[in-house]
Design a protein around this motif. Structure first.
Motif: not given
Length: 297
Positions: A284-289
């Motif tokens: 999720i953090l990777y995708a948001r970034s």
């Protein structure tokens, strides 16, 4: 629509052909996932049956074990180190294979070999290579007199960890190289020609043309590599089985030990849920970034 006519329509036919796949996913993917989540909150007997609700007892049991936190740290170090090296070497190989030279097709075929080979078979070959008595690596080191006495690679905690890490990197580099090569070949050559007209150096072309246009491929490839590396069971299980002791265990091999060697299915399920939460959070953090940075073209 009359009753009984649905399966004769195009949509009905599509649902009919999708039905076996949906049943397969339900039985062999979603049901086991739900059952593992339930197991993490229950006391489970040695047959895997739910006995009684225990709340967070399985999680507390694992959190109270110092070696559990060591294994989480080791799993993160393992993943970060392996993915960084795979990405770096894979990108370099892709850049070299993107250049037109004699024998390029042969070179591309050779690069695929570690990835095309079965991971357990590759790990077994490396296990023989690392053997202290007849392994090729120590024989070469003794012949070249690089070490007075080479290390017993798989018997010492530190060397065993790095031996496992290298095999995982060796197996994973071809995938990264091929994905990056596909991304490089999708970049229009006109952009490089325009950069040359403007007087750009090779490094400037790489910095301002290649990297921006390859960023989406880099993001997806590294995310997949993170997920696969964090859950890479085969290499460690074949080479060292997590040993000596638990010095090369990562979460996935530790879960296996608790479930199928110690028959402690409750704590094993709790660790599986923790692994799922870690990977979901990273994704999720990777995708948001990625999306926040405008990574989609």
């Amino acid at each position: 629509m009359q009753k009984g006519k649905f399966w004769k329509t195009e949509s009905g036919l599509a649902f009919f052909f999708l039905l076996p796949a949906c049943v397969f996913l339900l039985l062999f993917m979603f049901y086991p996932i739900v059952y593992v989540i339930l197991m993490s909150f229950f006391k489970v007997n040695k047959l895997g049956d739910l006995v009684s609700f225990s709340g967070l007892a399985n999680f507390r049991f694992m959190f109270d074990r110092p070696e559990f936190w060591q294994i989480i740290v080791r799993s993160c170090v393992w993943t970060a180190s392996a993915v960084a090296v795979k990405t770096g070497i894979g990108l370099v190989i892709a850049l070299l294979l993107n250049v037109d030279f004699r024998g390029r097709k042969v070179a591309r075929s050779l690069v695929i070999i570690p990835w095309a080979s079965s991971v357990p078979i590759s790990a077994m070959i490396w296990q023989w290579t690392y053997n202290n008595d007849f392994g090729l690596l120590n024989h070469t080191l003794r012949t070249l007199r690089i070490f007075g006495e080479p290390p017993i690679w798989l018997a010492e905690p530190r060397s065993a960890f790095f031996a496992n890490l290298w095999v995982d990197i060796w197996c994973g580099i071809p995938f990264m190289a091929l994905v990056f090569l596909a991304g490089l070949q999708a970049i229009p050559q006109e952009l490089y020609e325009a950069a040359e007209v403007d007087g750009a150096t090779p490094f400037a072309k790489f910095r301002f043309v290649t990297l921006p246009l390859l960023s989406s491929v880099l993001t997806v490839a590294t995310l997949l590599s993170i997920l696969w590396t964090f859950n890479d069971f085969n290499v460690i299980y074949v080479l060292t089985g997590g040993g000596p002791g638990t010095s090369t265990d990562i979460l996935i091999t530790y879960i296996y030990k608790y479930a199928f060697q110690y028959l402690r299915f409750g704590p094993a399920a709790a660790m599986a849920v923790i692994t799922f939460v870690i990977l979901l959070t990273v994704s999720i953090l990777y995708a948001r970034s990625y999306f926040k940075g405008g990574g989609v073209y």
